[in-house]
Design a protein around this motif. Structure first.
Motif, short mmCIF file in Angstrom:
data_model
loop_
_atom_site.label_atom_id
_atom_site.label_comp_id
_atom_site.label_asym_id
_atom_site.label_seq_id
_atom_site.Cartn_x
_atom_site.Cartn_y
_atom_site.Cartn_z
N ALA A 16 10.65 0.42 2.28
CA ALA A 16 11.30 -0.82 2.72
C ALA A 16 12.82 -0.71 2.62
O ALA A 16 13.55 -1.16 3.52
N ALA A 17 13.31 -0.12 1.54
CA ALA A 17 14.75 0.02 1.36
C ALA A 17 15.35 0.96 2.41
O ALA A 17 16.43 0.69 2.96
N VAL A 39 10.53 -9.03 3.18
CA VAL A 39 9.51 -9.88 2.56
C VAL A 39 8.20 -9.77 3.34
O VAL A 39 7.11 -9.72 2.77
N ALA A 40 8.29 -9.71 4.66
CA ALA A 40 7.09 -9.58 5.50
C ALA A 40 6.63 -8.13 5.60
O ALA A 40 5.43 -7.86 5.75
N PHE A 41 7.56 -7.19 5.52
CA PHE A 41 7.24 -5.78 5.74
C PHE A 41 6.42 -5.17 4.59
O PHE A 41 5.48 -4.42 4.84
N GLU A 42 6.78 -5.48 3.36
CA GLU A 42 6.10 -4.82 2.24
C GLU A 42 4.60 -5.08 2.20
O GLU A 42 3.83 -4.13 2.06
N PRO A 43 4.11 -6.32 2.36
CA PRO A 43 2.64 -6.51 2.38
C PRO A 43 1.99 -5.85 3.60
O PRO A 43 0.89 -5.31 3.51
N TRP A 44 2.69 -5.89 4.74
CA TRP A 44 2.21 -5.22 5.95
C TRP A 44 2.03 -3.73 5.67
O TRP A 44 1.01 -3.13 6.02
N ARG A 48 -1.45 -1.10 5.46
CA ARG A 48 -1.58 0.06 6.34
C ARG A 48 -1.57 1.39 5.58
O ARG A 48 -2.22 2.34 6.00
N LEU A 49 -0.85 1.45 4.49
CA LEU A 49 -0.93 2.64 3.63
C LEU A 49 -2.34 2.76 3.05
O LEU A 49 -2.90 3.85 3.00
N ALA A 50 -2.88 1.64 2.63
CA ALA A 50 -4.21 1.64 1.99
C ALA A 50 -5.30 2.08 2.95
O ALA A 50 -6.21 2.81 2.57
N ASP A 51 -5.22 1.65 4.22
CA ASP A 51 -6.29 2.00 5.15
C ASP A 51 -5.98 3.22 6.03
O ASP A 51 -6.77 3.60 6.89
N GLY A 52 -4.82 3.84 5.82
CA GLY A 52 -4.50 5.07 6.52
C GLY A 52 -3.83 4.90 7.88
O GLY A 52 -3.53 5.90 8.55
N ARG A 53 -3.56 3.67 8.28
CA ARG A 53 -2.87 3.48 9.56
C ARG A 53 -1.40 3.85 9.49
O ARG A 53 -0.77 4.07 10.53
N TYR A 54 -0.84 3.91 8.30
CA TYR A 54 0.57 4.32 8.12
C TYR A 54 0.60 5.52 7.20
O TYR A 54 -0.05 5.54 6.15
N ILE A 71 4.66 7.42 10.27
CA ILE A 71 3.81 7.44 11.46
C ILE A 71 2.88 6.24 11.36
O ILE A 71 2.18 6.07 10.36
N LEU A 72 2.88 5.43 12.40
CA LEU A 72 1.95 4.32 12.51
C LEU A 72 0.89 4.74 13.52
O LEU A 72 1.21 5.01 14.69
#
Length: 151
Positions: A16-17, A39-44, A48-54, A71-72
């Motif tokens: 995020a930073a 604020v919106a980006f971190e939960p997003w 996606r990190l958790a499910d492998g989309r990012y 990579i998204l």
């Protein structure tokens, strides 16, 4: 020696930073607008990190992150350019000012494209800033006909 490593959930604030700094350096938005984005980006990102989309990648030297990229893995319908579903989008390329000019963005780009290739992707997209465009063009990326409307 610089190593390329994958991001973990512990890297969410760092990603995020870097994203914040990338947009600020390009003068795309104000610091306040970017704080709101974070604020919106971190939960997003966590989702996606958790499910492998990012997938985030970092160039690191002596335990210090010098540059990052992501990579998204987007859902995208089969297309005449590629019959496999999905189309990866490269984003969040950022190099710390003290590390610029060392080829780290190029190394991260190579690692991102190779990850896409290994996963069987045939088309990879991104949006280029004025700073990144020469790197992407040298790598073989071409301008397309994409358009946008802001609602």
């Amino acid at each position: 020696m610089v190593i390329i490593r994958r991001s973990t959930m512990d890297d969410v604030a760092l990603i995020a930073a870097q994203r914040h700094s990338m947009f600020l350096d390009n003068e795309f938005a104000t610091a306040d607008e970017l704080d709101t984005m974070n604020v919106a980006f971190e939960p997003w990102l966590r989702e996606r990190l958790a499910d492998g989309r990012y997938l985030g990648l970092f160039a690191e030297e002596d335990g210090v992150v010098l540059a990052g990229a992501g990579i998204l893995f987007n859902d995208f319908p089969p297309h005449y350019l590629h019959v496999e579903a999905g189309r990866p989008y490269l984003l969040n390329f950022y190099t710390e000012p003290v590390a610029r000019g060392r080829g780290l963005a190029k190394e991260l780009l190579k690692a991102c494209v190779e990850e896409c290739r290994v996963r069987g992707c045939k088309v990879v997209t991104l949006h280029a800033s004025k700073f990144g465009r020469p790197i992407y063009e040298k790598f073989g990326f071409e301008q397309t006909n994409e358009m946008m409307i802001k609602l």
